[in-house]
Design a protein around this motif. Structure first.
Motif, PDB file in Angstrom:
ATOM      1  N   THR A   1      20.795 -23.609  27.930  1.00  0.00           N
ATOM      2  CA  THR A   1      19.615 -23.072  26.900  1.00  0.00           C
ATOM      3  C   THR A   1      18.776 -24.271  26.609  1.00  0.00           C
ATOM      4  O   THR A   1      17.892 -23.903  25.602  1.00  0.00           O
TER       5      THR A   1
ATOM      6  N   CYS B   1      11.617 -28.072  29.790  1.00  0.00           N
ATOM      7  CA  CYS B   1      10.939 -29.412  30.529  1.00  0.00           C
ATOM      8  C   CYS B   1       9.928 -29.268  31.342  1.00  0.00           C
ATOM      9  O   CYS B   1       9.017 -29.929  31.086  1.00  0.00           O
TER      10      CYS B   1
ATOM     11  N   LEU C   1      18.417 -35.628  29.188  1.00  0.00           N
ATOM     12  CA  LEU C   1      17.296 -35.842  30.141  1.00  0.00           C
ATOM     13  C   LEU C   1      17.554 -34.940  31.309  1.00  0.00           C
ATOM     14  O   LEU C   1      18.416 -34.291  31.498  1.00  0.00           O
ATOM     15  N   ALA C   2      16.139 -34.660  31.987  1.00  0.00           N
ATOM     16  CA  ALA C   2      16.226 -33.536  32.844  1.00  0.00           C
ATOM     17  C   ALA C   2      17.186 -33.992  34.156  1.00  0.00           C
ATOM     18  O   ALA C   2      17.807 -32.985  34.551  1.00  0.00           O
TER      19      ALA C   2
ATOM     20  N   ASP D   1      16.136 -16.044  31.703  1.00  0.00           N
ATOM     21  CA  ASP D   1      15.556 -17.007  30.803  1.00  0.00           C
ATOM     22  C   ASP D   1      14.528 -16.158  30.102  1.00  0.00           C
ATOM     23  O   ASP D   1      13.788 -15.416  30.585  1.00  0.00           O
ATOM     24  N   SER D   2      14.484 -16.768  28.555  1.00  0.00           N
ATOM     25  CA  SER D   2      13.539 -16.147  27.854  1.00  0.00           C
ATOM     26  C   SER D   2      11.958 -16.714  27.817  1.00  0.00           C
ATOM     27  O   SER D   2      11.175 -15.810  27.532  1.00  0.00           O
ATOM     28  N   ASP D   3      11.623 -17.637  28.337  1.00  0.00           N
ATOM     29  CA  ASP D   3      10.520 -18.345  28.141  1.00  0.00           C
ATOM     30  C   ASP D   3       9.643 -18.746  29.249  1.00  0.00           C
ATOM     31  O   ASP D   3       8.613 -18.840  29.327  1.00  0.00           O
TER      32      ASP D   3
ATOM     33  N   ALA E   1      19.232 -13.738  26.291  1.00  0.00           N
ATOM     34  CA  ALA E   1      20.628 -13.399  26.453  1.00  0.00           C
ATOM     35  C   ALA E   1      21.700 -13.970  25.397  1.00  0.00           C
ATOM     36  O   ALA E   1      21.366 -14.966  24.749  1.00  0.00           O
TER      37      ALA E   1
ATOM     38  N   LYS F   1       4.155 -35.915  30.426  1.00  0.00           N
ATOM     39  CA  LYS F   1       3.797 -37.037  31.496  1.00  0.00           C
ATOM     40  C   LYS F   1       2.481 -36.820  32.153  1.00  0.00           C
ATOM     41  O   LYS F   1       1.908 -37.530  32.495  1.00  0.00           O
TER      42      LYS F   1
ATOM     43  N   ALA G   1      18.931 -27.650  34.407  1.00  0.00           N
ATOM     44  CA  ALA G   1      20.317 -27.368  34.306  1.00  0.00           C
ATOM     45  C   ALA G   1      20.574 -26.259  34.947  1.00  0.00           C
ATOM     46  O   ALA G   1      21.326 -25.938  35.783  1.00  0.00           O
TER      47      ALA G   1
ATOM     48  N   GLY H   1      11.899 -23.952  32.321  1.00  0.00           N
ATOM     49  CA  GLY H   1      12.346 -24.368  31.204  1.00  0.00           C
ATOM     50  C   GLY H   1      11.534 -25.206  30.358  1.00  0.00           C
ATOM     51  O   GLY H   1      10.183 -25.296  30.585  1.00  0.00           O
TER      52      GLY H   1
ATOM     53  N   CYS I   1       8.883 -32.212  29.112  1.00  0.00           N
ATOM     54  CA  CYS I   1       8.548 -33.480  30.040  1.00  0.00           C
ATOM     55  C   CYS I   1       7.471 -33.191  30.919  1.00  0.00           C
ATOM     56  O   CYS I   1       6.653 -34.193  30.859  1.00  0.00           O
TER      57      CYS I   1
ATOM     58  N   ASP J   1      20.535 -30.088  27.684  1.00  0.00           N
ATOM     59  CA  ASP J   1      20.341 -30.189  26.479  1.00  0.00           C
ATOM     60  C   ASP J   1      21.256 -29.656  25.463  1.00  0.00           C
ATOM     61  O   ASP J   1      21.510 -30.176  24.231  1.00  0.00           O
TER      62      ASP J   1
HETATM   63  C1  LIG Z   1       8.468 -34.624  24.835  1.00  0.00           C
HETATM   64  C2  LIG Z   1       9.510 -34.718  25.630  1.00  0.00           C
HETATM   65  C3  LIG Z   1       9.495 -35.478  26.984  1.00  0.00           C
HETATM   66  C4  LIG Z   1      10.597 -35.508  27.819  1.00  0.00           C
HETATM   67  N1  LIG Z   1      10.302 -36.242  28.949  1.00  0.00           N
HETATM   68  C5  LIG Z   1      11.264 -36.278  29.851  1.00  0.00           C
HETATM   69  C6  LIG Z   1      11.281 -37.358  31.007  1.00  0.00           C
HETATM   70  O1  LIG Z   1      10.150 -37.842  31.282  1.00  0.00           O
HETATM   71  N2  LIG Z   1      12.323 -37.514  31.949  1.00  0.00           N
HETATM   72  C7  LIG Z   1      13.482 -36.724  31.719  1.00  0.00           C
HETATM   73  O2  LIG Z   1      14.263 -36.794  32.514  1.00  0.00           O
HETATM   74  N3  LIG Z   1      13.489 -35.972  30.519  1.00  0.00           N
HETATM   75  C8  LIG Z   1      12.407 -35.785  29.715  1.00  0.00           C
HETATM   76  N4  LIG Z   1      12.732 -35.198  28.464  1.00  0.00           N
HETATM   77  C9  LIG Z   1      14.034 -34.329  28.357  1.00  0.00           C
HETATM   78  C10 LIG Z   1      14.033 -33.122  29.159  1.00  0.00           C
HETATM   79  O3  LIG Z   1      12.788 -32.242  28.807  1.00  0.00           O
HETATM   80  C11 LIG Z   1      15.246 -32.266  28.846  1.00  0.00           C
HETATM   81  O4  LIG Z   1      16.494 -33.173  29.005  1.00  0.00           O
HETATM   82  C12 LIG Z   1      15.424 -30.961  29.676  1.00  0.00           C
HETATM   83  O5  LIG Z   1      14.284 -30.079  29.549  1.00  0.00           O
HETATM   84  C13 LIG Z   1      16.766 -30.351  29.655  1.00  0.00           C
HETATM   85  O6  LIG Z   1      16.894 -29.305  30.606  1.00  0.00           O
HETATM   86  P1  LIG Z   1      17.557 -28.050  30.212  1.00  0.00           P
HETATM   87  O7  LIG Z   1      17.732 -27.252  31.370  1.00  0.00           O
HETATM   88  O8  LIG Z   1      18.960 -28.407  29.596  1.00  0.00           O
HETATM   89  O9  LIG Z   1      16.989 -27.270  29.139  1.00  0.00           O
HETATM   90  P2  LIG Z   1      15.482 -26.599  28.912  1.00  0.00           P
HETATM   91  O10 LIG Z   1      14.604 -27.532  29.845  1.00  0.00           O
HETATM   92  O11 LIG Z   1      15.196 -26.903  27.602  1.00  0.00           O
HETATM   93  O12 LIG Z   1      15.487 -25.084  29.497  1.00  0.00           O
HETATM   94  C14 LIG Z   1      16.341 -24.146  28.667  1.00  0.00           C
HETATM   95  C15 LIG Z   1      15.609 -22.925  28.893  1.00  0.00           C
HETATM   96  O13 LIG Z   1      16.571 -21.884  28.434  1.00  0.00           O
HETATM   97  C16 LIG Z   1      15.738 -20.794  27.711  1.00  0.00           C
HETATM   98  N5  LIG Z   1      16.690 -20.047  26.716  1.00  0.00           N
HETATM   99  C17 LIG Z   1      17.177 -20.647  25.478  1.00  0.00           C
HETATM  100  N6  LIG Z   1      17.886 -19.654  24.859  1.00  0.00           N
HETATM  101  C18 LIG Z   1      17.924 -18.624  25.875  1.00  0.00           C
HETATM  102  C19 LIG Z   1      18.676 -17.283  25.744  1.00  0.00           C
HETATM  103  N7  LIG Z   1      19.263 -17.069  24.784  1.00  0.00           N
HETATM  104  N8  LIG Z   1      18.386 -16.673  26.640  1.00  0.00           N
HETATM  105  C20 LIG Z   1      17.629 -16.946  27.830  1.00  0.00           C
HETATM  106  N9  LIG Z   1      17.247 -18.238  27.954  1.00  0.00           N
HETATM  107  C21 LIG Z   1      17.112 -18.944  26.834  1.00  0.00           C
HETATM  108  C22 LIG Z   1      14.792 -21.808  26.858  1.00  0.00           C
HETATM  109  O14 LIG Z   1      13.651 -20.900  26.629  1.00  0.00           O
HETATM  110  C23 LIG Z   1      14.264 -22.697  28.246  1.00  0.00           C
HETATM  111  O15 LIG Z   1      13.133 -21.943  29.046  1.00  0.00           O
HETATM  112  C24 LIG Z   1      11.553 -34.794  27.592  1.00  0.00           C
HETATM  113  C25 LIG Z   1      11.903 -34.374  26.385  1.00  0.00           C
HETATM  114  C26 LIG Z   1      10.983 -34.091  25.616  1.00  0.00           C
HETATM  115  C27 LIG Z   1      11.204 -33.609  24.148  1.00  0.00           C
END
Ligand SMILES: Cc1cc2nc3c(=O)[nH]c(=O)nc-3n(C[C@H](O)[C@H](O)[C@H](O)COP(=O)(O)OP(=O)(O)OC[C@H]3O[C@@H](n4cnc5c(N)ncnc54)[C@H](O)[C@@H]3O)c2cc1C
Ligand SMILES: NC(=O)c1ccc[n+]([C@@H]2O[C@H](COP(=O)([O-])OP(=O)(O)OC[C@H]3O[C@@H](n4cnc5c(N)ncnc54)[C@H](O)[C@@H]3O)[C@@H](O)[C@H]2O)c1
Length: 467
Positions: free
Chosen positions: A148, A39, A320-321, A31-33, A113, A48, A12, A37, A44, A313
């Protein structure tokens, strides 16, 4: 120049940053981690990659049916090597995204943040980041995007210890394969890991709170997977909720709500996720969340506060990613005043990476059966497909759903070893409002599994002519 501060570097956040960079905005991603992300680093991409290794063993197991005698018992699973590959690939993917962002002029900050709205109601927003060395830095933006993500849900009486009671993020630290893995939760995450570990030869018990695996997915597809897993020796405990998980030395016992218990060598908790929103000072900034902590957004990713957007998320829209990335892009296009189409979930394609894979797009069979959408449907088993026969495939099918009068394709399901690839023609049809006639007239390669898609479409066309 519009200043955009993005909290979170997952799909995202980073896709939003890349989209905004093309418009010359001033962008900071905090980003903290790690960029990519959860993902890319924990969820994800690692899962995979892990499944890609287990798939090799699947082919070895099936080879005998095609006249190649490889004994599955002779295959040596080098778990540390598999795990190292998972980690290497995740970090490499993260590094690729990072260098792309940097090359696009995006500023990256490693830190945690929070929103730091000093004056509610003004058009400039503030974000305060705590950096690795403990210092803090303030970032002002015309626009803030919260991205996040989410974290594994932890049951109070099933605290992961990283050794025997595990979240899916801790699996890659195991040095040896579990003797008997008990997986709690039969959603997509649970199903994918049950599949992966059985393929590695591990005894697996799946505890499902419902009457089947994948309760939210297409029922016919779930039953095919259930059958395949049963054949591989997976024990499915149905209608069972785990209340408590207790470790006793080298064994772990999951205590179920009906008083029974399941004991194994390891327990993997796949009971869903919770949004990372608790510590963002959202309430103080006036950003509304629902009772689960998910940030409330509209279809162009706006929160309740003008200028503050949220994507991915942490909004709980559809975890989903691909959806997270789309929400992020839509947020910045909207914020930058570009023309933007609100997000449409009816066209999202997704896949479950089991064997067989299950891929879906558009309207579901359940919604059609419930009368929410008038539709004509066809389900074509792959058993009659020549390519499936050549490859020794015994399971799988293709479903297509179309509008009764026009034949416009509104959804579909594919269950096949490579269903995640096979779904694209149906996704194209749904996105572009193609008809079953359009699909039926398209040349598919002979022999191919995609031939079943054009054949299924032809069956609906024939039906169309009779109307
Ligand atoms: C086991 C598993 C398998 C998956 N497989 C798939 C797949 O095959 N295909 C698919 O489409 N989706 C898959 N998903 C779902 C997909 O991983 C998520 O939908 C996707 O990660 C969402 O992206 P995001 O950017 O919202 O968050 P994230 O990828 O979670 O990234 C958020 C980031 O924000 C950081 N953060 C959080 N709080 C703070 C803060 N206060 N300050 C700074 N940084 C912060 C976190 O550390 C992280 O790095 C899977 C999920 C799981 C659990
Ligand atoms: N291949 C993919 O695209 C992929 C893979 C994994 C996850 N995801 C995304 O993540 C989302 C969440 O999936 P998930 O499987 O992590 O979570 P989920 O919430 O969909 O499933 C968790 C399951 O655990 C059950 N459960 C909860 N508490 C329990 C208990 N105490 N005992 C027994 N069962 C219990 C729930 O009833 C539910 O069926 C998916 O909908 C999907 O969007 C996608």
């Amino acid at each position: 120049m519009t200043r955009i501060v993005i909290i979170g570097g997952g799909p995202a956040g980073y896709e939003a940053a890349l989209a905004a960079a093309a418009y010359g905005a001033d962008i900071t991603v905090i980003d903290s981690d790690g960029i990519g992300g959860a993902c890319v680093l924990w969820d994800c991409v690692p899962s995979k990659t892990f499944i890609a290794s287990t798939g090799i063993r699947t082919e070895v197991r099936r080879a005998v049916d095609l006249g190649i005698n490889l004994k599955t018992d002779d295959t040596l699973v080098t778990l540390p090597q598999i795990h190292q590959r998972v980690r290497d690939l995740a970090f490499a993917q993260s590094a690729d995204i990072k260098s792309r962002l940097v090359s696009e002029g995006v500023k990256l900050v490693s830190g945690t943040a929070v929103l730091d709205e000093t004056q509610v109601g003004v058009s400039t927003h503030s974000v305060l980041a705590t950096l690795a060395d403990g210092s803090t830095q303030r970032f002002d933006g015309d626009v803030v995007l919260i991205a996040t993500g989410a974290s594994p849900r932890i049951l109070p009486d099933a605290q992961p210890d990283g050794e025997r009671i595990l979240t899916w993020r801790q699996l890659y630290d195991l040095e040896e394969l579990p003797e008997h893995l008990v997986v709690i939760g039969s959603g997509v995450t649970g199903a994918e890991f049950v599949h992966a570990y059985t393929e590695l030869g591990v005894k697996v018990t799946l505890v499902s709170s419902r009457d089947r695996v994948l309760p939210h997915e297409d029922e016919d597809a779930a039953l095919v997977l259930e059958d395949a897993l049963a054949e591989r020796g997976v024990e499915l405990v149905k209608h069972a909720r785990a209340d408590k998980v207790v470790r006793d030395g080298d064994t772990v016992t999951a205590h179920l709500a009906d008083g029974s218990a399941v004991t194994g060598s390891h327990v993997l908790m796949t009971v869903g996720s919770i949004p990372n929103t608790a510590n963002l000072e959202l309430e103080r900034a006036g950003v509304e969340v629902d009772k689960g902590g998910y940030i409330q957004v509209d279809r162009v990713s706006r929160t309740s506060v003008p200028g503050i957007y949220a994507a991915g998320d942490c909004t709980g829209l559809l975890p989903l990613a691909s959806v997270a990335a789309m929400q992020g892009r839509i947020a910045v296009y909207h914020a930058l005043g570009e023309g933007v189409s609100p997000i449409k979930l009816k066209t999202v394609a997704s896949a479950i990476f089991t064997r067989p894979e299950i891929a879906t797009v558009g309207v579901s069979q359940k919604a059609i059966d419930a009368g929410e959408y008038p539709a004509r449907t066809v389900m074509l088993p792959l058993a009659t497909n020549p390519r499936a026969k050549m490859s020794g495939l015994r399971r799988g099918f293709v479903k297509i759903f179309c509008r009764p009068a026009t034949g416009v394709v509104i959804g579909g399901v594919a269950v096949a070893p490579n269903a995640s690839e096979l779904i694209l023609p149906l996704a194209l049809a749904v996105q572009n409002k193609l008809t079953v006639g359009d699909l039926a007239q398209t040349f598919s390669v002979y022999p191919s599994l995609s031939g079943s898609i054009t054949e299924a479409a032809r069956q609906l066309v024939r039906h169309d002519d009779l109307d």
